[in-house]
Scaffold this active site. Structure first.
Site, PDB file in Angstrom:
ATOM      1  N   PRO A   1      -5.691  14.003   3.539  1.00 21.39           N
ATOM      2  CA  PRO A   1      -5.308  12.975   4.506  1.00 21.39           C
ATOM      3  C   PRO A   1      -4.099  12.180   4.019  1.00 21.39           C
ATOM      4  O   PRO A   1      -3.927  11.977   2.818  1.00 21.39           O
ATOM      5  CB  PRO A   1      -6.555  12.085   4.574  1.00 21.39           C
ATOM      6  CG  PRO A   1      -7.228  12.260   3.264  1.00 21.39           C
ATOM      7  CD  PRO A   1      -6.897  13.651   2.786  1.00 21.39           C
TER       8      PRO A   1
ATOM      9  N   HIS B   1     -10.794  -0.358   0.647  1.00 19.26           N
ATOM     10  CA  HIS B   1     -10.737   0.759   1.599  1.00 19.26           C
ATOM     11  C   HIS B   1     -12.106   0.775   2.267  1.00 19.26           C
ATOM     12  O   HIS B   1     -13.078   1.258   1.692  1.00 19.26           O
ATOM     13  CB  HIS B   1     -10.461   2.062   0.845  1.00 19.26           C
ATOM     14  CG  HIS B   1     -10.595   3.305   1.676  1.00 19.26           C
ATOM     15  ND1 HIS B   1      -9.562   4.196   1.822  1.00 19.26           N
ATOM     16  CD2 HIS B   1     -11.625   3.818   2.382  1.00 19.26           C
ATOM     17  CE1 HIS B   1      -9.952   5.200   2.593  1.00 19.26           C
ATOM     18  NE2 HIS B   1     -11.205   4.995   2.946  1.00 19.26           N
TER      19      HIS B   1
ATOM     20  N   HIS C   1       0.832  -1.205   0.000  1.00 19.55           N
ATOM     21  CA  HIS C   1       0.000   0.000   0.000  1.00 19.55           C
ATOM     22  C   HIS C   1       0.871   1.261   0.000  1.00 19.55           C
ATOM     23  O   HIS C   1       1.214   1.797   1.044  1.00 19.55           O
ATOM     24  CB  HIS C   1      -0.897  -0.020   1.246  1.00 19.55           C
ATOM     25  CG  HIS C   1      -2.039   0.931   1.185  1.00 19.55           C
ATOM     26  ND1 HIS C   1      -3.282   0.621   1.677  1.00 19.55           N
ATOM     27  CD2 HIS C   1      -2.138   2.188   0.701  1.00 19.55           C
ATOM     28  CE1 HIS C   1      -4.096   1.655   1.498  1.00 19.55           C
ATOM     29  NE2 HIS C   1      -3.418   2.619   0.922  1.00 19.55           N
TER      30      HIS C   1
ATOM     31  N   ASP D   1      -8.673   2.474  -3.446  1.00 16.51           N
ATOM     32  CA  ASP D   1      -8.220   3.085  -2.195  1.00 16.51           C
ATOM     33  C   ASP D   1      -8.306   4.615  -2.226  1.00 16.51           C
ATOM     34  O   ASP D   1      -7.976   5.254  -3.216  1.00 16.51           O
ATOM     35  CB  ASP D   1      -6.780   2.690  -1.887  1.00 16.51           C
ATOM     36  CG  ASP D   1      -6.323   3.288  -0.574  1.00 16.51           C
ATOM     37  OD1 ASP D   1      -6.985   3.029   0.437  1.00 16.51           O
ATOM     38  OD2 ASP D   1      -5.337   4.038  -0.579  1.00 16.51           O
TER      39      ASP D   1
ATOM     40  N   HIS E   1      -5.568  -1.008   5.492  1.00 16.16           N
ATOM     41  CA  HIS E   1      -5.417  -0.186   6.717  1.00 16.16           C
ATOM     42  C   HIS E   1      -6.517  -0.367   7.770  1.00 16.16           C
ATOM     43  O   HIS E   1      -7.279   0.543   8.064  1.00 16.16           O
ATOM     44  CB  HIS E   1      -5.280   1.295   6.376  1.00 16.16           C
ATOM     45  CG  HIS E   1      -6.154   1.828   5.272  1.00 16.16           C
ATOM     46  ND1 HIS E   1      -7.505   1.626   5.231  1.00 16.16           N
ATOM     47  CD2 HIS E   1      -5.850   2.563   4.185  1.00 16.16           C
ATOM     48  CE1 HIS E   1      -7.994   2.220   4.166  1.00 16.16           C
ATOM     49  NE2 HIS E   1      -7.008   2.791   3.511  1.00 16.16           N
TER      50      HIS E   1
ATOM     51  N   HIS F   1       1.492   5.135  -2.007  1.00 16.46           N
ATOM     52  CA  HIS F   1       1.029   6.149  -2.962  1.00 16.46           C
ATOM     53  C   HIS F   1       2.258   6.833  -3.557  1.00 16.46           C
ATOM     54  O   HIS F   1       3.039   7.446  -2.827  1.00 16.46           O
ATOM     55  CB  HIS F   1       0.135   7.185  -2.273  1.00 16.46           C
ATOM     56  CG  HIS F   1      -1.146   6.595  -1.751  1.00 16.46           C
ATOM     57  ND1 HIS F   1      -2.281   6.468  -2.529  1.00 16.46           N
ATOM     58  CD2 HIS F   1      -1.459   6.071  -0.546  1.00 16.46           C
ATOM     59  CE1 HIS F   1      -3.248   5.902  -1.802  1.00 16.46           C
ATOM     60  NE2 HIS F   1      -2.768   5.649  -0.596  1.00 16.46           N
TER      61      HIS F   1
ATOM     62  N   HIS G   1       2.436  14.323   0.510  1.00 17.94           N
ATOM     63  CA  HIS G   1       1.665  15.470   0.023  1.00 17.94           C
ATOM     64  C   HIS G   1       2.574  16.690  -0.088  1.00 17.94           C
ATOM     65  O   HIS G   1       3.514  16.851   0.703  1.00 17.94           O
ATOM     66  CB  HIS G   1       0.512  15.798   0.970  1.00 17.94           C
ATOM     67  CG  HIS G   1      -0.616  14.814   0.910  1.00 17.94           C
ATOM     68  ND1 HIS G   1      -1.367  14.625  -0.237  1.00 17.94           N
ATOM     69  CD2 HIS G   1      -1.118  13.959   1.832  1.00 17.94           C
ATOM     70  CE1 HIS G   1      -2.287  13.692  -0.001  1.00 17.94           C
ATOM     71  NE2 HIS G   1      -2.148  13.261   1.234  1.00 17.94           N
TER      72      HIS G   1
ATOM     73  N   ASP H   1       0.712   2.591   3.735  1.00 20.99           N
ATOM     74  CA  ASP H   1      -0.170   3.681   3.274  1.00 20.99           C
ATOM     75  C   ASP H   1       0.638   4.968   3.129  1.00 20.99           C
ATOM     76  O   ASP H   1       0.146   6.063   3.441  1.00 20.99           O
ATOM     77  CB  ASP H   1      -1.360   3.875   4.214  1.00 20.99           C
ATOM     78  CG  ASP H   1      -2.474   4.689   3.562  1.00 20.99           C
ATOM     79  OD1 ASP H   1      -2.351   5.057   2.376  1.00 20.99           O
ATOM     80  OD2 ASP H   1      -3.469   4.981   4.248  1.00 20.99           O
TER      81      ASP H   1
ATOM     82  N   ASN I   1      -6.633   8.907   6.683  1.00 21.24           N
ATOM     83  CA  ASN I   1      -7.898   8.204   6.476  1.00 21.24           C
ATOM     84  C   ASN I   1      -7.629   6.712   6.262  1.00 21.24           C
ATOM     85  O   ASN I   1      -6.964   6.362   5.296  1.00 21.24           O
ATOM     86  CB  ASN I   1      -8.614   8.774   5.251  1.00 21.24           C
ATOM     87  CG  ASN I   1     -10.024   8.228   5.105  1.00 21.24           C
ATOM     88  OD1 ASN I   1     -10.552   7.624   6.021  1.00 21.24           O
ATOM     89  ND2 ASN I   1     -10.604   8.417   3.944  1.00 21.24           N
TER      90      ASN I   1
END
Lengths: 432, 310
Positions: free
Chosen positions: A324, A178, A57, A151, A231, A59, A310, A306, A279
């Site tokens: 989040p 999710h 997981h 997700d 998660h 991003h 950002h 996760d 989240n």
């Protein structure tokens, strides 16, 4: 073929130190005081040798938000965190809901070459939850997608979820959910409880997760599909998983927990600093303890980061406006050591299980999460179990600096990471 | 701290000092034709409102002007905010332009805390004029000022806060302040409008209004915030009014000395019957009037006098 000698390592932290000779992409020999020629020698000083970590997981934000993270910067963070494979979530812009996007991400991962980047395909077109994406086409693409997830959004329509579980059976696909019932989380900003109420933040109630997990376990049993719960954040979800796994039924359900849900609680809301906004939200101390127990006893299968970088402007703002997510790849091991190893809930074989072997099994990776043994692929991580280090958000490899662990001292440091016999990270630096 | 962000953590001595200052200012200005004190001459106060407001913004503006501060009003709809400027950049712009104090209303809970964090470095002070569902500290202070005028000291008084507790920043600020000043607080609302964990606020939680009425020294009605409601929190306005509206029959059950407050704007006929709102038992216009003096006192403590502690 290249020859790399790892001197004085302790596979799984057990026994006296040995030497490990890596030739080409595989472990060639393990023994005490190996007298061999090598192109490079890593003196490990008794560090723990484990199979390289696999993150189900991650991003990576590419394509679309390359200012927050790219395949390259995320791969660097992964290598420095001890990972040899990561699964890049589909909520990019454009969404990875077709073969073109997943092949792009996969190809970028190959070009960077620091970690195996496996794209996750969206379950539904545009993550909208309305129409199945071309799951089979993504599977047949060069990226060979096996895990599908919306997700960031829940596949909340039970019929769409049923169809996804059924359809992916034909090619061994996994639907990663999710779990968030959207009608119960409209406007939600934080765990529904005393802290959110006092601070005036709209609540994200635990049953919004648990209801979907229960529903999807039943659907997996009914369809015989393969479900993975992303998660997990509540003690109630752990109870549901424990109940489901105690039954002898068709289908398969696995689950992951994030490092931050193993350590942080909603007490962190106090400052309104959005670095703590994630989240599902940070929950209570009782949830944290239940999740640690569930990971230790196998109810929750694995740790997944996760990792959600950002850009500064998306975090340095008011809580409600902030996106989040938090960084995770470079701090995951330290948090697992702090929350699971030091308290005696997991030994190093357990760490290998939850950070490498089980995620590799769930994802169907043949060459990851393998035993540390002669003849096995040299996807490895070396960990100094005694090292304490202080997290510095700005010094992490990700483009984002949104780490809630900034300034925190963590135990257990990655000394080196090897991908197919080649050092990708050593002594805190990426090796290209 | 150099800001007024919440009543949670505001100690009794400081709160009482602000209320005493407000009272002094009120007495000083009473009957004066020209309501102007030179106290904040040369200081620049900015009201920064991201939500529509009449009474709070005007109240702060009047307070600043009566103290001779230069008051500048900025509303989100007519500023660079409308062009997508972030709150942080807007705040730093105002500080760089010379604002000594920013009074902000914002729809996001915690926004005032974030603002204070950014402006701490440059020395600009922040007053929270309402942040999302979190707090509205000057409303609680003006409510306390009004109750003190009507009831005397608040210690030992029993005060009900009735209505939409879930979405109410006024309720949160009042619970903290009233308890700090020694009052007993009872929260009355349907279960759907009671936030999870409200039972840990140190106030009693009740769902039936009528048995409470004879025991009360004051009742604070809250606005039902339809704009924040996603989904039915109660079946109908009629049913809400029947169960929780303050009508004449309920007013009659209150002790004779008991006071009725409402932060406004009121939904007449639903939350409160017109005859009750306009009765001498209601202190609603007195609240507005006291709001100016309380806000003068807050500005005085922040910009001219001793520091506030929360």
């Amino acid at each position: 073929m290249s020859r790399l000698l790892l001197k004085d390592v302790r596979p799984y932290g057990e026994g006296d130190p040995v030497d490990v000779l890596v030739v080409g992409e595989a472990i060639a020999e393990i023994g005490a005081n190996l007298e061999v020629d090598a192109d490079e020698i890593v003196h490990a000083g008794g560090a723990v040798l484990l199979p390289g970590f696999v993150d189900l997981h991650t991003h990576l934000r590419e394509p679309g938000r390359e200012d927050a993270e790219t395949v390259e910067t995320g791969s660097a963070a992964a290598a420095l965190g001890g990972y040899t494979a990561v699964f890049a979530m589909a909520n990019t812009d454009p969404v990875a809901d077709n073969a073109v996007i997943v092949e792009h991400v996969w190809r970028r991962g190959r070009e960077v070459g620091l970690v195996d980047v496996h794209p996750v395909g969206a379950v539904t077109v545009g993550l909208k939850g309305e129409k199945l994406a071309e799951l089979g086409t993504m599977r047949r693409s060069a990226a060979e997608v096996r895990i599908f997830s919306d997700d960031g959004h829940c596949v909340h329509d039970p019929l769409i979820m049923r169809r996804a579980l059924e359809y992916t059976k034909s090619f061994g696909g996994v639907v990663a959910q999710h779990a968030e019932e959207p009608r119960l989380t409209v406007g939600a900003q934080a765990h529904e409880g005393a802290n959110a109420a006092r601070l005036g933040l709209a609540g994200w109630p635990a049953p919004a997760e648990e209801a979907i997990v229960a529903r999807d376990c039943l659907l997996a049993g009914h369809t015989g599909g393969t479900l993975h719960i992303c998660h997990v954040s509540t003690s109630g979800t752990a109870d549901i998983l424990r109940w489901w796994k105690s039954r002898k039924t068709a289908g398969s359900v696995s689950a992951e927990v994030t490092p931050h849900h193993l350590l942080l609680t909603d007490d962190r809301l106090e400052t309104y600093d959005p670095v703590n906004k994630v989240n599902p939200p940070l929950r209570t101390d009782a949830d944290v303890m239940a999740l640690r127990e569930a990971l230790a006893d196998g109810t929750v299968d694995c740790v997944a980061t996760d990792h959600a970088p950002h850009a500064a402007q998306d975090k340095d703002c008011e809580w409600a406006a902030a996106k989040p997510g938090m960084l995770g790849l470079q701090t995951a091991l330290g948090i697992v050591v702090r929350t699971m190893v030091r308290p005696g809930l997991l030994d190093w074989r357990g760490v290998a299980r939850v950070m490498s072997e089980r995620p590799a099994e769930i994802a169907g990776l043949a060459d990851q999460g393998r035993p540390v043994a002669a003849g096995e692929p040299a996807n490895l991580v070396l960990v100094d179990p005694d090292a304490e280090w202080t997290v510095r958000g700005a010094e992490l490899a990700s483009l984002g600096e949104n780490s809630p662990f900034d300034g925190m001292q963590l135990p257990g440091r990655v000394v080196a990471t090897l991908l197919r016999g080649r050092l990708t990270a050593h002594e805190g630096k990426v090796r290209r | 701290m150099r800001h007024l962000l919440s009543t949670e953590g505001l100690d009794a001595a400081t709160a009482t000092s602000v209320l005493d200052t407000a009272d002094t200012l009120k007495q000083t200005l009473l009957g004066r034709e020209v309501k102007k004190l030179p106290t904040l001459r040369g200081r620049t106060v900015v009201t920064l409102f991201y939500e529509n407001s009449t009474r709070t913004r005007v109240s702060f503006e009047v307070a600043g002007k009566w103290m001779s501060a230069d008051v500048i009003n900025v509303s989100a709809s007519s500023s660079s905010v409308n062009k997508g400027e972030s709150l942080r950049d807007t705040a730093l712009t105002l500080a760089a332009a010379g604002a000594d104090c920013v009074i902000m209303r914002h729809p996001a809970s915690g926004a005032a805390h974030r603002l204070a964090g950014w402006l701490d470095e440059v020395g600009t002070q922040v007053v929270n004029a309402g942040d999302g569902m979190h707090e509205h500290p000057t409303q609680a202070l003006l409510d306390a000022a009004t109750l003190r005028e009507r009831l005397g000291e608040l210690a030992g008084r029993r005060i009900a806060i009735v209505g939409d507790l879930l979405h109410s920043r006024v309720a949160r600020s009042n619970v903290h302040l009233l308890r700090t000043l020694g009052a007993e607080v009872v929260l009355v609302a349907p279960p759907t409008l009671v936030p999870a964990g409200a039972d840990q606020w140190g106030a009693e939680v009740r769902h039936d209004l009528d048995p409470e009425l004879p025991k009360l020294d004051a009742v604070m009605m809250l606005r039902v915030q339809a704009e924040r409601m996603h989904g039915g929190f109660f079946p109908s306005a009629r049913e809400y009014s029947i169960a929780y509206g303050l009508n004449q029959a309920r007013l009659d059950k209150l002790p004779e000395h008991a006071v009725v407050l409402h932060p406004g704007p009121m939904l007449r006929g639903m939350e409160i019957a017109p005859a009750v709102a306009d009765s001498p038992r209601a202190a609603i216009t007195q609240q507005v009037s006291n709001g100016v003096h309380v806000r003068m006192a807050v500005l005085y403590h922040l910009l001219a006098g001793e520091e506030l502690s929360a």
